[in-house]
Structure formats: C-alpha cells, structure tokens
Design a protein around this motif. Structure first.
Motif, PDB file in Angstrom:
ATOM      1  N   LEU A 223      -3.020  38.398  14.540  1.00  6.64           N
ATOM      2  CA  LEU A 223      -2.700  39.649  13.863  1.00  6.64           C
ATOM      3  C   LEU A 223      -3.641  40.757  14.324  1.00  6.64           C
ATOM      4  CD1 LEU A 223      -1.580  41.521  11.643  1.00  6.64           C
ATOM      5  CD2 LEU A 223      -3.116  40.377  10.029  1.00  6.64           C
ATOM      6  N   LEU A 224      -4.939  40.475  14.395  1.00  5.52           N
ATOM      7  CA  LEU A 224      -5.905  41.486  14.836  1.00  5.52           C
ATOM      8  C   LEU A 224      -5.642  41.923  16.271  1.00  5.52           C
ATOM      9  CD1 LEU A 224      -9.181  40.020  13.265  1.00  5.52           C
ATOM     10  CD2 LEU A 224      -7.829  41.960  12.441  1.00  5.52           C
ATOM     11  N   TYR A 242     -14.100  39.864  15.479  1.00  2.00           N
ATOM     12  CA  TYR A 242     -14.665  39.949  14.132  1.00  2.00           C
ATOM     13  C   TYR A 242     -13.746  39.278  13.106  1.00  2.00           C
ATOM     14  CZ  TYR A 242     -17.146  43.576  16.697  1.00  2.00           C
ATOM     15  OH  TYR A 242     -17.861  44.264  17.640  1.00  2.00           O
ATOM     16  N   VAL A 243     -13.142  38.167  13.509  1.00  2.00           N
ATOM     17  CA  VAL A 243     -12.202  37.458  12.633  1.00  2.00           C
ATOM     18  C   VAL A 243     -12.849  37.115  11.303  1.00  2.00           C
ATOM     19  CG1 VAL A 243     -10.904  35.325  12.322  1.00  2.00           C
ATOM     20  CG2 VAL A 243     -10.796  36.522  14.498  1.00  2.00           C
ATOM     21  N   THR A 244     -14.060  36.551  11.350  1.00  2.00           N
ATOM     22  CA  THR A 244     -14.730  36.121  10.119  1.00  2.00           C
ATOM     23  C   THR A 244     -14.980  37.295   9.181  1.00  2.00           C
ATOM     24  OG1 THR A 244     -15.809  34.289  11.269  1.00  2.00           O
ATOM     25  CG2 THR A 244     -16.766  34.983   9.171  1.00  2.00           C
ATOM     26  N   TYR A 297     -21.156  42.239   6.509  1.00  2.00           N
ATOM     27  CA  TYR A 297     -19.977  42.615   7.289  1.00  2.00           C
ATOM     28  C   TYR A 297     -20.349  43.426   8.523  1.00  2.00           C
ATOM     29  CZ  TYR A 297     -17.353  41.199   3.150  1.00  2.00           C
ATOM     30  OH  TYR A 297     -16.821  40.480   2.114  1.00  2.00           O
ATOM     31  N   PHE A 298     -19.924  42.922   9.674  1.00  2.00           N
ATOM     32  CA  PHE A 298     -20.112  43.600  10.954  1.00  2.00           C
ATOM     33  C   PHE A 298     -21.583  43.942  11.212  1.00  2.00           C
ATOM     34  CE2 PHE A 298     -15.996  44.883   9.110  1.00  2.00           C
ATOM     35  CZ  PHE A 298     -15.154  44.232  10.016  1.00  2.00           C
ATOM     36  N   GLY A 299     -22.511  43.194  10.564  1.00  2.00           N
ATOM     37  CA  GLY A 299     -23.928  43.440  10.760  1.00  2.00           C
ATOM     38  C   GLY A 299     -24.411  44.747  10.165  1.00  2.00           C
TER      39      GLY A 299
END
Length: 305
Positions: A223-224, A242-244, A297-299
């Motif tokens: 999907l991404l 960045y699935v997680t 999230y995303f560091g």
C-alpha cells in the motif's frame, strides 16, 4: 495518475503547485481492502456485468473509523457521474453523508444540495415530503448513506431513529432504488434487528484494518509503495522503508495513513523538496501522537534533544 518512471515524475514535479496539492489531497490508491470494498458495492448495485441494476435491496459497508469506507464509497460514486436527462440531471449513484444531529429534514436538505439542478421542478417544497421523491426523479439506482450510525445511534432519540428508519424503508419500498449503509459495525446489528431490511437481501462487508502479521505487513508495505507511485514528486519518497512507523501510528487504518502522507506532502511542497523526506514525516506525526504513546515515530524524539 501513476508516476512510476523518472520521466513521469519529472513531469509531475513541474506541475503547478496547486495541481500537485490537489493530487495529494485526493489520492485514490487501490489496495487489498479498497478493492474488496469496491467489489462489494458493485455486487450490490450491478451484480451481473453488463446487466441491470439490482433494485430494492439494502447492504452495508462497515468498519471502524479510518478503515477507508468513505474513500471507497466516493470512488464508486465517481464511476457513475451525473448525466443530463429529460427531467434534469440524473444521478445513477448518489452519495450523501449523514451527520451528528441528523433529522429527516436535514437529510432532505442534503439531498437537495447534492442533486441541485436548475432544470428540475419539485412538486413540493418541504424536504421531509420530497426527499424520497427527489431520489426517484434523479433516476438514482444506488443511494449511498455514509456515516449511517448517526442516523440510528449516537444517543439519538427513538423518535429521530424511527424517522431515519422510515426514510430508508420508504426508499427501499419503492423497489426502484437500492441503499448502501456505510458506517460503524453496530449498523449491522441494527439492520438484523429489522426483518423488513433483512428480507431485502441484506448483506454486508466488514473492512478490517491491515494487521501486524507478516502477511498483513506485506500488504501494508505494498500500500505504501502504491501511494508513493502516485505522489507528484521528482523522486520516490520510499515510504515503505517506514512500514513499522506507519503501521504503529495508524493501526493499519488507511485513513490515518493518508492524513499523515497528506500533511508530509504539503510540507515537502513548501520546502520545494524532490520528495517527502523523513523530517517531513516527523513534523507531520508530531502533532498527531496520542497521549501516552511514547513510540519514536520516524526518529522524531532525536529532534527534541
């Protein structure tokens, strides 16, 4: 539109910024749940390819908020655009969204706005009286009622719920229109408690969020990637890396994914960036973190130091 070659991406990146913003805002991304929802509506509306509309039946497209129900419903309605008829504009598939505090009169007013036509003459002016008549005059085959839980639940009085039930039943009883109730899972219980609805061939599709199982995450990554191919930037944004983070934030719900991508996309446009960067994702998620959620999230936590 898909931008999956360097040449196509270069063209997309040179579009006016307003056009690029519009593309991001109204992305239509086919994926597992999206395709299943569209197929369910098609089977309810026109079960035989090239055949006739299936009239006088009722169905449900259900799921929690953010499951993608509204996007799927709007996309299906867009397949059947309004057309000029003998009595004015005709709407083969009519999409109307309910709202909190809905009454039959307010619903009638929504029909009036959704089907406004200078060529149509109504026999009565009272929305309570002519809402069903309006649907028939518009030659509607499928009426999609989104957020249907607001019509029957959410602390509505029994009188208002009876009005809403009466309207839907009036439409179905014409045997000239079918109805799709789009909303939360409780709509299913409401319908099954009403024999007159169940007898009209009621069926429903429940849209689950994409799970965190290996198979679910594979679909989520796809999907991404599909979203990325539709973003109007010169370079891929590599969202699937960045699935997680995306899955943890959205719990697999497409609506929350798209909200995040939309905000990050706007930030990238303002920065004149060649793609969505991780710093855009960090800023987009920063104001969307639920209280008590300490996931990095995303560091983004590194930016707080």
């Amino acid at each position: 539109m898909i931008f999956d070659t360097p040449e196509a991406r270069a063209v997309a990146s040179r579009l006016p910024v307003s056009k690029r913003q519009h593309i991001i805002k109204f992305l239509r991304v086919p994926y597992h749940t999206y395709n299943r929802g569209l197929a369910m509506i098609a089977r309810l509306h026109r079960p035989v390819d090239g055949g006739l509309p299936n009239l006088g039946v009722v169905g449900g497209l259900l799921g929690e908020s953010g499951a993608g129900k509204t996007v799927i419903s709007e996309a299906y309605a867009e397949l059947y655009t309004a057309r000029e008829g003998e009595m004015g504009m005709e709407y083969p598939v009519l999409y109307v969204s309910a709202s909190l505090g809905m009454s039959r009169q307010r619903l009638g007013n929504k029909f009036q706005r959704a089907t406004a036509s200078p060529h149509r003459i109504l026999s009565r002016e009272d929305p309570i009286d002519w809402s069903v008549d309006r649907v028939l005059k518009c030659r509607t085959e499928l009426l999609i009622l989104d957020d249907a839980q607001f019509m029957f639940f959410n602390h509505r009085s029994s009188h208002v719920a009876a009005e809403m039930y009466g309207f839907v039943k009036d439409v179905i009883d014409t045997r000239m229109v079918s109805v799709l109730l789009v909303g939360e899972p409780d709509v299913d219980k409401f319908v099954y408690d009403i024999p007159s609805f169940e007898r009209r061939g009621y069926r429903s599709e429940f849209l689950d969020p994409l799970s965190a199982t290996p198979a679910g995450l594979k679909l989520f990554a796809d999907l991404l990637k599909s979203i990325d191919r539709r973003l109007p930037f010169a370079l891929p944004s590599r969202l699937d890396e960045y699935v997680t983070d995306f899955h943890k934030h959205s719990a697999g719900q497409i609506g929350r994914v798209m909200n995040l991508v939309e905000e990050a996309g706007y930030l990238a446009l303002n920065d004149r960036s060649a793609c969505i960067l991780v710093e855009h994702l960090r800023e987009a998620v920063r104001t969307r973190i639920r209280p008590g959620d300490d996931f990095d999230y995303f560091g983004y936590k590194a930016t707080l130091q």
